[in-house]
Design a protein around this motif. Sequence first.
Motif, PDB file in Angstrom:
ATOM      1  N   GLY A   1      19.503   0.708  15.463  1.00 50.43           N
ATOM      2  CA  GLY A   1      18.584   1.024  14.378  1.00 50.43           C
ATOM      3  C   GLY A   1      17.991  -0.216  13.727  1.00 50.43           C
ATOM      4  N   LEU A   2      17.257  -0.008  12.639  1.00 44.54           N
ATOM      5  CA  LEU A   2      16.664  -1.154  11.955  1.00 44.54           C
ATOM      6  C   LEU A   2      16.927  -1.099  10.457  1.00 44.54           C
ATOM      7  CD1 LEU A   2      13.773  -0.868  10.189  1.00 44.54           C
ATOM      8  CD2 LEU A   2      12.884  -0.274  12.424  1.00 44.54           C
ATOM      9  N   ARG A   3      16.997  -2.284   9.873  1.00 45.89           N
ATOM     10  CA  ARG A   3      17.147  -2.447   8.426  1.00 45.89           C
ATOM     11  C   ARG A   3      16.210  -3.546   8.009  1.00 45.89           C
ATOM     12  NH1 ARG A   3      23.586  -3.197   8.014  1.00 45.89           N
ATOM     13  NH2 ARG A   3      23.186  -3.796  10.157  1.00 45.89           N
ATOM     14  N   MET A   4      15.272  -3.238   7.153  1.00 42.54           N
ATOM     15  CA  MET A   4      14.353  -4.305   6.753  1.00 42.54           C
ATOM     16  C   MET A   4      13.889  -4.131   5.311  1.00 42.54           C
ATOM     17  SD  MET A   4      10.971  -3.477   6.172  1.00 42.54           S
ATOM     18  CE  MET A   4       9.774  -2.183   6.466  1.00 42.54           C
ATOM     19  N   ILE A   5      13.483  -5.245   4.726  1.00 43.80           N
ATOM     20  CA  ILE A   5      12.696  -5.182   3.496  1.00 43.80           C
ATOM     21  C   ILE A   5      11.406  -5.960   3.752  1.00 43.80           C
ATOM     22  CG2 ILE A   5      14.561  -4.870   1.818  1.00 43.80           C
ATOM     23  CD1 ILE A   5      14.267  -7.925   1.223  1.00 43.80           C
ATOM     24  N   ALA A   6      10.334  -5.545   3.049  1.00 44.10           N
ATOM     25  CA  ALA A   6       9.036  -6.205   3.222  1.00 44.10           C
ATOM     26  C   ALA A   6       8.425  -6.466   1.853  1.00 44.10           C
ATOM     27  CB  ALA A   6       8.101  -5.330   4.062  1.00 44.10           C
ATOM     28  N   PRO A   7       8.566  -7.691   1.363  1.00 44.40           N
ATOM     29  CA  PRO A   7       8.007  -8.024   0.051  1.00 44.40           C
ATOM     30  C   PRO A   7       6.543  -8.451   0.167  1.00 44.40           C
ATOM     31  CG  PRO A   7       9.348  -9.831   0.870  1.00 44.40           C
ATOM     32  CD  PRO A   7       9.270  -8.825   1.974  1.00 44.40           C
ATOM     33  N   GLY A   8       5.776  -8.269  -0.893  1.00 42.90           N
ATOM     34  CA  GLY A   8       4.406  -8.795  -0.855  1.00 42.90           C
ATOM     35  C   GLY A   8       3.484  -8.184  -1.893  1.00 42.90           C
ATOM     36  N   ARG A   9       2.274  -8.695  -1.877  1.00 46.42           N
ATOM     37  CA  ARG A   9       1.272  -8.320  -2.868  1.00 46.42           C
ATOM     38  C   ARG A   9       0.558  -7.040  -2.452  1.00 46.42           C
ATOM     39  NH1 ARG A   9      -1.421 -13.556  -3.516  1.00 46.42           N
ATOM     40  NH2 ARG A   9       0.360 -14.166  -4.782  1.00 46.42           N
ATOM     41  N   VAL A  10       0.283  -6.185  -3.413  1.00 45.51           N
ATOM     42  CA  VAL A  10      -0.454  -4.947  -3.141  1.00 45.51           C
ATOM     43  C   VAL A  10      -1.574  -4.755  -4.170  1.00 45.51           C
ATOM     44  CG1 VAL A  10       1.566  -3.861  -2.098  1.00 45.51           C
ATOM     45  CG2 VAL A  10       1.109  -3.525  -4.527  1.00 45.51           C
ATOM     46  N   TYR A  11      -2.531  -3.924  -3.825  1.00 46.29           N
ATOM     47  CA  TYR A  11      -3.731  -3.737  -4.651  1.00 46.29           C
ATOM     48  C   TYR A  11      -3.950  -2.254  -4.885  1.00 46.29           C
ATOM     49  CZ  TYR A  11      -4.430  -8.471  -2.994  1.00 46.29           C
ATOM     50  OH  TYR A  11      -4.257  -9.789  -2.694  1.00 46.29           O
ATOM     51  N   ARG A  12      -4.387  -1.925  -6.074  1.00 42.56           N
ATOM     52  CA  ARG A  12      -4.506  -0.507  -6.376  1.00 42.56           C
ATOM     53  C   ARG A  12      -5.468  -0.282  -7.529  1.00 42.56           C
ATOM     54  NH1 ARG A  12       1.088   2.724  -6.778  1.00 42.56           N
ATOM     55  NH2 ARG A  12       1.358   1.661  -4.795  1.00 42.56           N
ATOM     56  N   ARG A  13      -6.133   0.873  -7.476  1.00 36.75           N
ATOM     57  CA  ARG A  13      -6.979   1.267  -8.589  1.00 36.75           C
ATOM     58  C   ARG A  13      -6.063   1.499  -9.792  1.00 36.75           C
ATOM     59  NH1 ARG A  13      -7.765   5.803 -11.054  1.00 36.75           N
ATOM     60  NH2 ARG A  13      -9.813   6.306 -11.940  1.00 36.75           N
ATOM     61  N   ASP A  14      -6.250   0.697 -10.827  1.00 37.25           N
ATOM     62  CA  ASP A  14      -5.404   0.836 -12.009  1.00 37.25           C
ATOM     63  C   ASP A  14      -6.147   0.250 -13.201  1.00 37.25           C
ATOM     64  OD1 ASP A  14      -3.001   1.950 -12.777  1.00 37.25           O
ATOM     65  OD2 ASP A  14      -1.827   0.701 -11.410  1.00 37.25           O
ATOM     66  N   THR A  15      -5.884   0.811 -14.362  1.00 32.67           N
ATOM     67  CA  THR A  15      -6.470   0.218 -15.548  1.00 32.67           C
ATOM     68  C   THR A  15      -5.511  -0.883 -15.996  1.00 32.67           C
ATOM     69  OG1 THR A  15      -7.141   2.448 -16.075  1.00 32.67           O
ATOM     70  CG2 THR A  15      -7.533   0.774 -17.753  1.00 32.67           C
ATOM     71  N   ASP A  16      -6.010  -2.109 -16.026  1.00 36.86           N
ATOM     72  CA  ASP A  16      -5.117  -3.201 -16.411  1.00 36.86           C
ATOM     73  C   ASP A  16      -4.741  -3.087 -17.889  1.00 36.86           C
ATOM     74  OD1 ASP A  16      -5.607  -3.936 -13.868  1.00 36.86           O
ATOM     75  OD2 ASP A  16      -6.367  -5.944 -14.303  1.00 36.86           O
ATOM     76  N   ASP A  17      -3.461  -3.075 -18.146  1.00 38.04           N
ATOM     77  CA  ASP A  17      -2.982  -3.118 -19.536  1.00 38.04           C
ATOM     78  C   ASP A  17      -1.655  -3.883 -19.549  1.00 38.04           C
ATOM     79  OD1 ASP A  17      -1.001  -1.405 -18.644  1.00 38.04           O
ATOM     80  OD2 ASP A  17      -1.897   0.397 -19.496  1.00 38.04           O
ATOM     81  N   ALA A  18      -0.864  -3.705 -20.601  1.00 40.74           N
ATOM     82  CA  ALA A  18       0.348  -4.519 -20.729  1.00 40.74           C
ATOM     83  C   ALA A  18       1.368  -4.257 -19.619  1.00 40.74           C
ATOM     84  CB  ALA A  18       0.994  -4.280 -22.098  1.00 40.74           C
ATOM     85  N   THR A  19       1.287  -3.074 -18.985  1.00 36.92           N
ATOM     86  CA  THR A  19       2.292  -2.786 -17.952  1.00 36.92           C
ATOM     87  C   THR A  19       1.685  -2.467 -16.590  1.00 36.92           C
ATOM     88  OG1 THR A  19       2.359  -0.507 -18.744  1.00 36.92           O
ATOM     89  CG2 THR A  19       4.096  -1.984 -19.528  1.00 36.92           C
ATOM     90  N   HIS A  20       0.340  -2.496 -16.495  1.00 36.37           N
ATOM     91  CA  HIS A  20      -0.309  -2.211 -15.211  1.00 36.37           C
ATOM     92  C   HIS A  20      -1.256  -3.331 -14.812  1.00 36.37           C
ATOM     93  CE1 HIS A  20       0.891   1.770 -16.649  1.00 36.37           C
ATOM     94  NE2 HIS A  20       1.046   2.060 -15.360  1.00 36.37           N
ATOM     95  N   SER A  21      -1.292  -3.586 -13.506  1.00 33.16           N
ATOM     96  CA  SER A  21      -2.240  -4.560 -12.972  1.00 33.16           C
ATOM     97  C   SER A  21      -2.765  -4.014 -11.647  1.00 33.16           C
ATOM     98  CB  SER A  21      -1.540  -5.900 -12.761  1.00 33.16           C
ATOM     99  OG  SER A  21      -2.343  -6.716 -11.939  1.00 33.16           O
ATOM    100  N   HIS A  22      -4.036  -4.286 -11.371  1.00 33.08           N
ATOM    101  CA  HIS A  22      -4.613  -3.769 -10.119  1.00 33.08           C
ATOM    102  C   HIS A  22      -4.070  -4.541  -8.920  1.00 33.08           C
ATOM    103  CE1 HIS A  22      -7.040  -7.188 -11.315  1.00 33.08           C
ATOM    104  NE2 HIS A  22      -7.240  -7.366 -10.030  1.00 33.08           N
ATOM    105  N   GLN A  23      -3.300  -5.577  -9.202  1.00 38.24           N
ATOM    106  CA  GLN A  23      -2.730  -6.410  -8.146  1.00 38.24           C
ATOM    107  C   GLN A  23      -1.312  -6.744  -8.569  1.00 38.24           C
ATOM    108  OE1 GLN A  23      -5.189  -9.817  -7.421  1.00 38.24           O
ATOM    109  NE2 GLN A  23      -3.521 -10.981  -6.542  1.00 38.24           N
TER     110      GLN A  23
END
Length: 346
Positions: free
Chosen positions: A190-212
């Motif tokens: 089987g496999l075991r993995m983690i994949a870290p990295g940057r993601v992008y999303r439609r979001d209203t930027d505020d104190a707890t949300h970022s589009h990136q």
Amino acid sequence: MGLSEKIAALQAEALEKLKKLANDQELNDLRVNVLGKKGSLTEILKEMKNLSAEERPTIGALANEFRDKINFMLEEKKLEFAQKTLNAALVQETLDVTLPGKQQKQGTRHILTQTQEEIEDIFLGMGYEVIDGSEVETDHYNFERMNLPKGHPARDMQDTFYITEDTLLRTHTSPLQARTMDAHDFSRGGLRMIAPGRVYRRDTDDATHSHQFHQIEGLVVGKDITMADLKGTLDLVMKKMFGQDRKLRWRPSYFPFTEPSVEVDISCFKCGGTGCNVCKQTGWIEILGAGMVHPNVLEMSGLDSSIYSGFAFGLGVERIAMLRYGINDIRGFYQGDVRFLEQFAL
Ligand code: PHE
């Protein structure tokens, strides 16, 4: 005065002047005045035509001797001046190595990087592989292979930047699930993995949300993987990160690529569960999304879902860092303000 006396007089005068030279400029002037086309020696030599044939060679030799001597001495002077200039520069540019140095400001790894690496270490210790993925992703892997066909309503929440109709900035790290399964040789286990990295999303930027922002995907696929494995794994990881007395709470949720899906909360690490500003008086903090890999996702990677099963989870790195360090504005991570960043210097 005969020519030989004139030459002797000129020589005496020139030698006198030579002694008094102060710099290269004066040296050049003297050379031109004595030896140049219109110089004193040339003038004297013009009178050679009046000499008898016997006298001419003697005077000629005298003149040559004089020219060589003057040239030699001028050359010597020139070297002397060059040495003087060099010595002066050496004295001026002397470096006092005993003076205190200028302190170089040393940077530190970004707190998001530190957090990510800490999580990586925990999973590496459990035998997981760390997979690097591309931020530019295809519609195929970002959506289709995650069981989000075109027109699926859940695509709305994950609108993003499109490069072409089929190429986009990934909205989550989940496409690495399909990519890793595609690349893995399951005949070897089987496999075991983690994949870290940057993601992008439609979001209203505020104190707890970022589009990136940053995510860490996790995926385990094998022959007997159950939800108990998911629970045991996340229980261990959350305790390592937020303290040994953390409890986990599992709420049913929905993701197109997991079934069943859960939202995982941890008991508040600040108040211990009685209610405070960190947990918004609930005693619980929402920490990640997870679930059992949807059979469709396994099948699309060519796996028989009656034989293989797996679990997956996705966590937000910013969210974890904000909780752990009491950061209340996500924008601090991205603004590059040294006063913010140096609080987390190791
Ligand atoms: N990809 C999901 C998101 O971005 C998180 C997730 C990953 C949920 C894996 C379940 C399993 O919201």
